[in-house]
Write an enzyme that holds these catalytic residues in place. Sequence first.
Site, PDB file in Angstrom:
ATOM      1  N   HIS A 186      -3.730   7.070   2.378  1.00 31.09           N
ATOM      2  CA  HIS A 186      -4.107   5.775   1.573  1.00 31.09           C
ATOM      3  C   HIS A 186      -5.263   5.274   2.405  1.00 31.09           C
ATOM      4  CE1 HIS A 186      -4.188   1.455   0.772  1.00 31.09           C
ATOM      5  NE2 HIS A 186      -3.873   1.108   1.960  1.00 31.09           N
TER       6      HIS A 186
ATOM      7  N   ASN B 282     -10.129  -0.588  -0.340  1.00 29.30           N
ATOM      8  CA  ASN B 282      -8.792  -0.478  -0.208  1.00 29.30           C
ATOM      9  C   ASN B 282      -8.137  -0.995  -1.810  1.00 29.30           C
ATOM     10  OD1 ASN B 282      -5.939  -0.439   0.455  1.00 29.30           O
ATOM     11  ND2 ASN B 282      -6.107  -1.404   2.230  1.00 29.30           N
TER      12      ASN B 282
ATOM     13  N   CYS C 136       0.792  -1.334   0.036  1.00 31.07           N
ATOM     14  CA  CYS C 136      -0.114   0.190   0.001  1.00 31.07           C
ATOM     15  C   CYS C 136       0.782   1.173   0.035  1.00 31.07           C
ATOM     16  CB  CYS C 136      -0.927   0.159   1.142  1.00 31.07           C
ATOM     17  SG  CYS C 136      -1.923  -1.513   1.245  1.00 31.07           S
TER      18      CYS C 136
HETATM   19  O1  UT7 Z   1      -4.133  -1.533   3.483  1.00 28.43           O
HETATM   20  C1  UT7 Z   1      -2.924  -1.948   4.421  1.00 28.43           C
HETATM   21  C2  UT7 Z   1      -3.294  -1.803   5.646  1.00 28.43           C
HETATM   22  N1  UT7 Z   1      -4.616  -2.132   6.070  1.00 28.43           N
HETATM   23  C3  UT7 Z   1      -5.171  -1.822   7.183  1.00 28.43           C
HETATM   24  O2  UT7 Z   1      -4.694  -0.875   7.630  1.00 28.43           O
HETATM   25  C4  UT7 Z   1      -6.241  -2.560   7.714  1.00 28.43           C
HETATM   26  C5  UT7 Z   1      -6.505  -2.504   9.298  1.00 28.43           C
HETATM   27  N2  UT7 Z   1      -7.380  -3.234   9.750  1.00 28.43           N
HETATM   28  C6  UT7 Z   1      -8.604  -2.892   9.668  1.00 28.43           C
HETATM   29  O3  UT7 Z   1      -9.152  -2.047   8.836  1.00 28.43           O
HETATM   30  C7  UT7 Z   1      -9.799  -3.485  10.767  1.00 28.43           C
HETATM   31  O4  UT7 Z   1      -9.087  -4.135  11.689  1.00 28.43           O
HETATM   32  C8  UT7 Z   1     -10.664  -4.748   9.968  1.00 28.43           C
HETATM   33  C9  UT7 Z   1     -11.515  -3.956   9.296  1.00 28.43           C
HETATM   34  C10 UT7 Z   1      -9.779  -5.798   9.193  1.00 28.43           C
HETATM   35  C11 UT7 Z   1     -11.487  -5.400  11.070  1.00 28.43           C
HETATM   36  O5  UT7 Z   1     -11.981  -4.454  12.090  1.00 28.43           O
HETATM   37  P1  UT7 Z   1     -12.130  -4.720  13.555  1.00 28.43           P
HETATM   38  O6  UT7 Z   1     -13.121  -3.651  14.081  1.00 28.43           O
HETATM   39  O7  UT7 Z   1     -10.547  -4.292  13.902  1.00 28.43           O
HETATM   40  O8  UT7 Z   1     -12.730  -6.048  13.761  1.00 28.43           O
HETATM   41  P2  UT7 Z   1     -11.706  -7.326  14.623  1.00 28.43           P
HETATM   42  O9  UT7 Z   1     -10.858  -7.935  13.694  1.00 28.43           O
HETATM   43  O10 UT7 Z   1     -11.348  -6.955  15.895  1.00 28.43           O
HETATM   44  O11 UT7 Z   1     -13.224  -8.424  14.666  1.00 28.43           O
HETATM   45  C12 UT7 Z   1     -14.154  -8.062  15.392  1.00 28.43           C
HETATM   46  C13 UT7 Z   1     -15.116  -8.942  15.247  1.00 28.43           C
HETATM   47  C14 UT7 Z   1     -14.642 -10.474  15.363  1.00 28.43           C
HETATM   48  O12 UT7 Z   1     -15.530 -11.215  15.781  1.00 28.43           O
HETATM   49  P3  UT7 Z   1     -15.529 -11.924  17.448  1.00 28.43           P
HETATM   50  O13 UT7 Z   1     -14.184 -12.495  17.518  1.00 28.43           O
HETATM   51  O14 UT7 Z   1     -15.385 -10.768  18.034  1.00 28.43           O
HETATM   52  O15 UT7 Z   1     -16.762 -12.737  17.681  1.00 28.43           O
HETATM   53  C15 UT7 Z   1     -14.649 -10.777  13.870  1.00 28.43           C
HETATM   54  O16 UT7 Z   1     -14.408 -12.373  13.597  1.00 28.43           O
HETATM   55  O17 UT7 Z   1     -15.801  -8.949  13.921  1.00 28.43           O
HETATM   56  C16 UT7 Z   1     -15.511 -10.259  13.295  1.00 28.43           C
HETATM   57  N3  UT7 Z   1     -15.548  -9.963  11.654  1.00 28.43           N
HETATM   58  C17 UT7 Z   1     -16.676  -9.610  10.981  1.00 28.43           C
HETATM   59  N4  UT7 Z   1     -17.800  -9.564  11.168  1.00 28.43           N
HETATM   60  C18 UT7 Z   1     -18.583  -9.311  10.091  1.00 28.43           C
HETATM   61  C19 UT7 Z   1     -14.463  -9.816  11.197  1.00 28.43           C
HETATM   62  N5  UT7 Z   1     -14.472  -9.382   9.806  1.00 28.43           N
HETATM   63  C20 UT7 Z   1     -15.952  -9.583   9.812  1.00 28.43           C
HETATM   64  C21 UT7 Z   1     -16.824  -8.984   8.677  1.00 28.43           C
HETATM   65  N6  UT7 Z   1     -18.125  -9.333   8.736  1.00 28.43           N
HETATM   66  N7  UT7 Z   1     -16.397  -8.944   7.488  1.00 28.43           N
END
Ligand code: UT7
Length: 326
Positions: free
Chosen positions: A247, A277, A116
């Site tokens: 980004h 993204n 990225c």
């Molecule tokens: O471009 C390169 C750099 N990339 C980035 O900087 C991306 C950085 N990270 C993010 O944007 C976020 O961390 C994500 C969008 C990937 C995830 O969001 P989050 O708020 O950090 O969620 P999380 O990973 O802590 O997950 C929270 C919950 C989990 O469920 P449990 O374990 O709490 O039951 C995940 O399994 O959300 C669940 N989850 C989803 N639920 C519905 C993860 N993905 C999804 C989804 N739909 N697509």
Amino acid sequence: MQPGQRREAAILGSGAFLPEGVLGNAELEALVDTSDAWILERTGISERRRAGAGETASVMGWQAARRALRAAGEPQVDAIVVATCSPDSLLPSTACLIQRRLGLPGIPAFDISAACSGYVYAVAAARALIRAGSATTVLVVATEAMTSLVDYGDRSTCVLFGDGAGASVVGAVPEGGIAAVRWGADGSEADLIYYGPKAGDPASGNGLRMHGKGTFRIAVERMTEIAELVCADAGWSAAEVDLLVPHQANLRIIEAAAKRAGIPMQRVMVDIDRLGNTSAASIPIALAEAEAAGRLRPGDRVICVAFGAGTTWGGMALQWNEPGAR
Ligand code: UT7
């Protein structure tokens, strides 16, 4: 430019290409256990573009390059630098494939792999070539077919990424242009975002994998730090920045970094809601869209910041130039 004159580098033409295919949140609901509401709330994304058959990184990059060259007034190009982490093939480089389509044989053409942060890395390299006197005009292209890398069974990553390309003609000017560049990497964080099977599950097959939470925190920290550093290098205060073009990784990352850097969201370019993204392509696409929307005028002070797999990061402070100006 006169011989012996001081050389700075500036963006003299911008272009973008977006494939027509749209992948909306509703379609993802049919593929994985997710919801439009979750995606929108946690990422800010409503839809992203998906390349169709034959719309490879080189094809999209070529289209964006043509538009940027036209905007710059069809200058003679001395080198082609392409940022991509989703190349058509491992070899030849995507830069050489774009070079062939543009009909520019003979000049150096090479790829940069910095995920990225690739666009900022490519502009940093172009600026160095120009300031050293090794080139007068460098075509920078950032192009990504990210949906070809995505595992559409992995809900934590598949909702994020989209396809597209952006290009900038970076050329020598006597003053103005790119005032400051910072770029860096930390390979000890290589496992945060990678392409391969899920950790501990070799049977899961290859796909884009990400430790979302850890990446989120580091992305906010580094993007804030880089914005502050390039502002300081350029001698600008946050209040003097006309547009922050970050980004587009996650709307919440953009909002947190902008807030910490002291730049209100009215002065931040956001298109992640429509495009997701697009990795290296996200900043040059956003620059082209901002210019087309009248949000970038000659003399404006612009900050770009990126963070991605590697980990890599980069940022630049630039004064926007009249397209095609010398
Ligand atoms: O471009 C390169 C750099 N990339 C980035 O900087 C991306 C950085 N990270 C993010 O944007 C976020 O961390 C994500 C969008 C990937 C995830 O969001 P989050 O708020 O950090 O969620 P999380 O990973 O802590 O997950 C929270 C919950 C989990 O469920 P449990 O374990 O709490 O039951 C995940 O399994 O959300 C669940 N989850 C989803 N639920 C519905 C993860 N993905 C999804 C989804 N739909 N697509």
